[in-house]
Scaffold this motif. Structure first.
Motif, PDB file in Angstrom:
ATOM      1  N   ILE A  22       0.873  -1.177   0.000  1.00 53.20           N
ATOM      2  CA  ILE A  22       0.000   0.000   0.000  1.00 53.20           C
ATOM      3  C   ILE A  22       0.909   1.226   0.000  1.00 53.20           C
ATOM      4  CG2 ILE A  22      -1.913   1.153   1.138  1.00 53.20           C
ATOM      5  CD1 ILE A  22      -2.510  -1.736   0.186  1.00 53.20           C
ATOM      6  N   PRO A  23       1.092   1.891  -1.155  1.00 47.25           N
ATOM      7  CA  PRO A  23       2.175   2.875  -1.309  1.00 47.25           C
ATOM      8  C   PRO A  23       1.807   4.303  -0.908  1.00 47.25           C
ATOM      9  CG  PRO A  23       1.107   2.558  -3.418  1.00 47.25           C
ATOM     10  CD  PRO A  23       0.376   1.670  -2.429  1.00 47.25           C
ATOM     11  N   PHE A  24       1.293   4.479   0.295  1.00 39.85           N
ATOM     12  CA  PHE A  24       0.909   5.813   0.738  1.00 39.85           C
ATOM     13  C   PHE A  24       1.390   6.058   2.166  1.00 39.85           C
ATOM     14  CE2 PHE A  24      -2.297   4.391  -2.308  1.00 39.85           C
ATOM     15  CZ  PHE A  24      -2.259   5.430  -3.225  1.00 39.85           C
ATOM     16  N   CYS A  25       1.858   7.280   2.424  1.00 35.10           N
ATOM     17  CA  CYS A  25       2.234   7.711   3.773  1.00 35.10           C
ATOM     18  C   CYS A  25       1.831   9.172   3.936  1.00 35.10           C
ATOM     19  CB  CYS A  25       3.745   7.592   3.999  1.00 35.10           C
ATOM     20  SG  CYS A  25       4.359   5.906   4.135  1.00 35.10           S
ATOM     21  N   LYS A  26       1.478   9.549   5.156  1.00 34.65           N
ATOM     22  CA  LYS A  26       1.147  10.952   5.401  1.00 34.65           C
ATOM     23  C   LYS A  26       2.392  11.832   5.332  1.00 34.65           C
ATOM     24  CE  LYS A  26      -1.111  10.008   9.243  1.00 34.65           C
ATOM     25  NZ  LYS A  26      -1.955  10.091  10.455  1.00 34.65           N
ATOM     26  N   LYS A  27       3.504  11.310   5.839  1.00 40.10           N
ATOM     27  CA  LYS A  27       4.780  12.017   5.767  1.00 40.10           C
ATOM     28  C   LYS A  27       5.900  11.008   5.611  1.00 40.10           C
ATOM     29  CE  LYS A  27       3.980  16.436   8.030  1.00 40.10           C
ATOM     30  NZ  LYS A  27       4.497  17.391   9.064  1.00 40.10           N
ATOM     31  N   ALA A  28       7.048  11.481   5.172  1.00 36.17           N
ATOM     32  CA  ALA A  28       8.196  10.599   4.952  1.00 36.17           C
ATOM     33  C   ALA A  28       9.059  10.541   6.202  1.00 36.17           C
ATOM     34  CB  ALA A  28       9.031  11.099   3.772  1.00 36.17           C
ATOM     35  N   ASP A  33      13.431   4.346   2.890  1.00 36.87           N
ATOM     36  CA  ASP A  33      13.644   4.403   1.441  1.00 36.87           C
ATOM     37  C   ASP A  33      12.703   3.464   0.697  1.00 36.87           C
ATOM     38  OD1 ASP A  33      14.740   1.954   2.114  1.00 36.87           O
ATOM     39  OD2 ASP A  33      16.529   2.187   0.866  1.00 36.87           O
ATOM     40  N   PHE A  34      11.581   3.077   1.322  1.00 33.29           N
ATOM     41  CA  PHE A  34      10.589   2.255   0.643  1.00 33.29           C
ATOM     42  C   PHE A  34       9.796   3.110  -0.349  1.00 33.29           C
ATOM     43  CE2 PHE A  34      10.306  -0.714   4.573  1.00 33.29           C
ATOM     44  CZ  PHE A  34      11.450  -1.355   4.150  1.00 33.29           C
ATOM     45  N   HIS A  35       9.085   2.440  -1.261  1.00 28.29           N
ATOM     46  CA  HIS A  35       8.300   3.152  -2.258  1.00 28.29           C
ATOM     47  C   HIS A  35       6.970   3.607  -1.659  1.00 28.29           C
ATOM     48  CE1 HIS A  35       6.199   4.284  -5.844  1.00 28.29           C
ATOM     49  NE2 HIS A  35       5.265   3.371  -5.628  1.00 28.29           N
ATOM     50  N   PHE A  36       6.713   4.929  -1.751  1.00 31.91           N
ATOM     51  CA  PHE A  36       5.439   5.476  -1.278  1.00 31.91           C
ATOM     52  C   PHE A  36       5.264   6.884  -1.854  1.00 31.91           C
ATOM     53  CE2 PHE A  36       8.577   7.077   1.655  1.00 31.91           C
ATOM     54  CZ  PHE A  36       8.181   8.382   1.891  1.00 31.91           C
ATOM     55  N   THR A  75       1.977   2.868   4.335  1.00 35.24           N
ATOM     56  CA  THR A  75       1.210   2.841   5.583  1.00 35.24           C
ATOM     57  C   THR A  75      -0.176   2.262   5.320  1.00 35.24           C
ATOM     58  OG1 THR A  75       2.362   4.883   6.226  1.00 35.24           O
ATOM     59  CG2 THR A  75       0.495   4.198   7.585  1.00 35.24           C
ATOM     60  N   PRO A  76      -0.335   0.942   5.431  1.00 34.73           N
ATOM     61  CA  PRO A  76      -1.635   0.315   5.178  1.00 34.73           C
ATOM     62  C   PRO A  76      -2.747   0.786   6.121  1.00 34.73           C
ATOM     63  CG  PRO A  76       0.117  -1.312   5.172  1.00 34.73           C
ATOM     64  CD  PRO A  76       0.722  -0.046   5.678  1.00 34.73           C
ATOM     65  N   SER A  77      -2.379   1.326   7.284  1.00 36.38           N
ATOM     66  CA  SER A  77      -3.419   1.789   8.207  1.00 36.38           C
ATOM     67  C   SER A  77      -4.126   3.042   7.686  1.00 36.38           C
ATOM     68  CB  SER A  77      -2.828   2.055   9.599  1.00 36.38           C
ATOM     69  OG  SER A  77      -1.688   2.893   9.546  1.00 36.38           O
TER      70      SER A  77
END
Length: 392
Positions: A22-28, A33-36, A75-77
């Motif tokens: 799940i390639p999404f995060c609110k912040k880095a 270094d994962f893909h998001f 971030t799957p959550s």
């Protein structure tokens, strides 16, 4: 290169894993270094594409049953109830699931409201992997984490109230600091929560991260190896006292709570990866989906999966098995290495293995080579020294 689905034609049924990226995060986070991406604009489209890929790939594992599903990221959550419901509906229809399946979802404490936790639980998630990293608010801010130590504690308590009985927490050690006091407190706080599983990783400075740039600019220093080793030994000794089994160098579990997802990789078992940047292994070759959301969506819009095949020679596969298996409590199975790859390691490296044994770094038990606690500090070096060369 594009690939539809590949059926290997096995007529037998074994156990395999399923990974969803799940390639999404609110912040880095400054170390990641994962893909998001930090934009959630395409989350619905990515979920739709993942569901389509699940259908296209439904024969990749042949007749194998799925006994582990792992939502990672990213971030799957950040997934909402309808996202998870949509994905799980496709999985249940397209794949043969084991009756005692383990379904893990990685989560950040700041996402874990009671409502979100209940939605995960209602959709079949029975194991949470919570990225706490530290309970020290200054360290969390320095790493660009979005939660506080207090929120981390509360997230675990809330998860228990909802009904989760299998919780893993992540911790990071070897953070630059003058002494071990913060690390001691992180361990103390984690143990107060009594999670079934703890994953703890040495802080690694990766080039294409904020920390990597700080290191280049002289704004950050890496800790001495001795400092990191001392914290690693504290980790092992402390968790052992509280009944945790170090079943892999960075992973500790109460009896019966080893991560099935992680164990798949270390035991040379098959798994299917779905989503941008996800990797798969079917026992014969690996493949990696494109690490680009736009290209991934474009491919799936045409019912194609943008991917790259990673061809591993027999030598590559053997050495990868040496590297991963030595990290586990089960050790390197000499018979497996001999039967699958034609390598008699005792013959090839007899003198070196005798030397490791005399130095109390490694021992042989029931046709397995197993690292001692001292050997675990040198695991990668020992593995690389044991790598073999096969005639083409």
């Amino acid at each position: 290169m594009y690939w539809h689905s590949l059926y290997l034609g096995e007529n037998y049924k074994t156990l395999a894993g399923l990974y969803l990226h799940i390639p999404f995060c609110k912040k880095a986070c400054h170390y990641c270094d994962f893909h998001f991406t930090q934009s959630l604009r395409q989350i619905d489209d990515i979920v739709d594409a993942i569901c389509k890929e699940l259908v296209l790939q439904n024969e990749f594992l042949g007749k194998d049953s799925i006994y582990s599903i792992y939502f990672g990221g990213g971030t799957p959550s950040l997934l909402e109830h309808h996202h998870l419901k949509q994905i799980m509906k496709v999985i249940k229809y397209e794949y043969d699931l084991a009756s005692n399946i383990e379904i893990t979802l990685e989560a950040n404490p700041d996402d874990l409201s009671r409502e979100k936790l209940q939605a995960f639980y209602d959709n079949g998630v029975n194991r949470l992997s919570i990225g706490i990293q530290s309970f020290n608010n200054d360290h969390l801010k320095w790493m660009n984490r979005q939660h506080s130590g207090e929120e981390a504690m509360e997230a675990v308590y809330e998860a228990r109230q909802v009904g989760f009985e299998n919780i893993s927490v992540d911790l990071i050690y070897a953070v630059p600091y003058g002494d071990h006091s913060i690390w001691e407190n992180d361990l103390k706080q984690a143990l107060r929560l009594r999670p079934e599983h703890i994953s703890s990783y040495c802080l690694t400075i990766e080039p294409k991260t904020a920390f990597g740039k700080w290191l280049e600019q002289g704004k950050l220093y890496e800790v001495e190896e001795e400092f990191a080793a001392e914290q690693f030994e504290m980790l092992i000794d402390t968790l052992r006292q509280y009944g945790y089994d170090q079943y892999e160098i960075s992973n500790f579990a109460q009896p019966g709570y080893e991560s099935r997802h992680n164990s798949n990789y270390w035991k040379d078992e098959k798994y299917l990866g779905v989503g941008p940047s996800a990797h798969s292994y079917n026992g014969k070759f690996r493949k990696a989906n494109v690490a680009n959301n736009a290209k991934y969506l474009l491919g799936l819009s045409e019912n194609k999966i943008p991917f790259e095949v990673i061809h591993l020679s027999k030598e590559d596969q053997a050495n990868e098995y040496i590297l991963t298996s030595l990290r586990t409590k089960w050790g390197l199975n000499l018979n497996h290495l001999k039967n699958k790859y034609g390598v008699d390691l005792l013959m090839v490296h007899r003198d070196y293995l005798n030397k490791l044994s005399l130095q109390d770094l490694l021992y042989e038990e029931d046709e397995h080579l197993i690292l001692t606690d001292s050997g675990k500090l040198l695991a990668d070096k020992v593995a690389s020294d044991l790598f073999i060369e096969l005639n083409p």
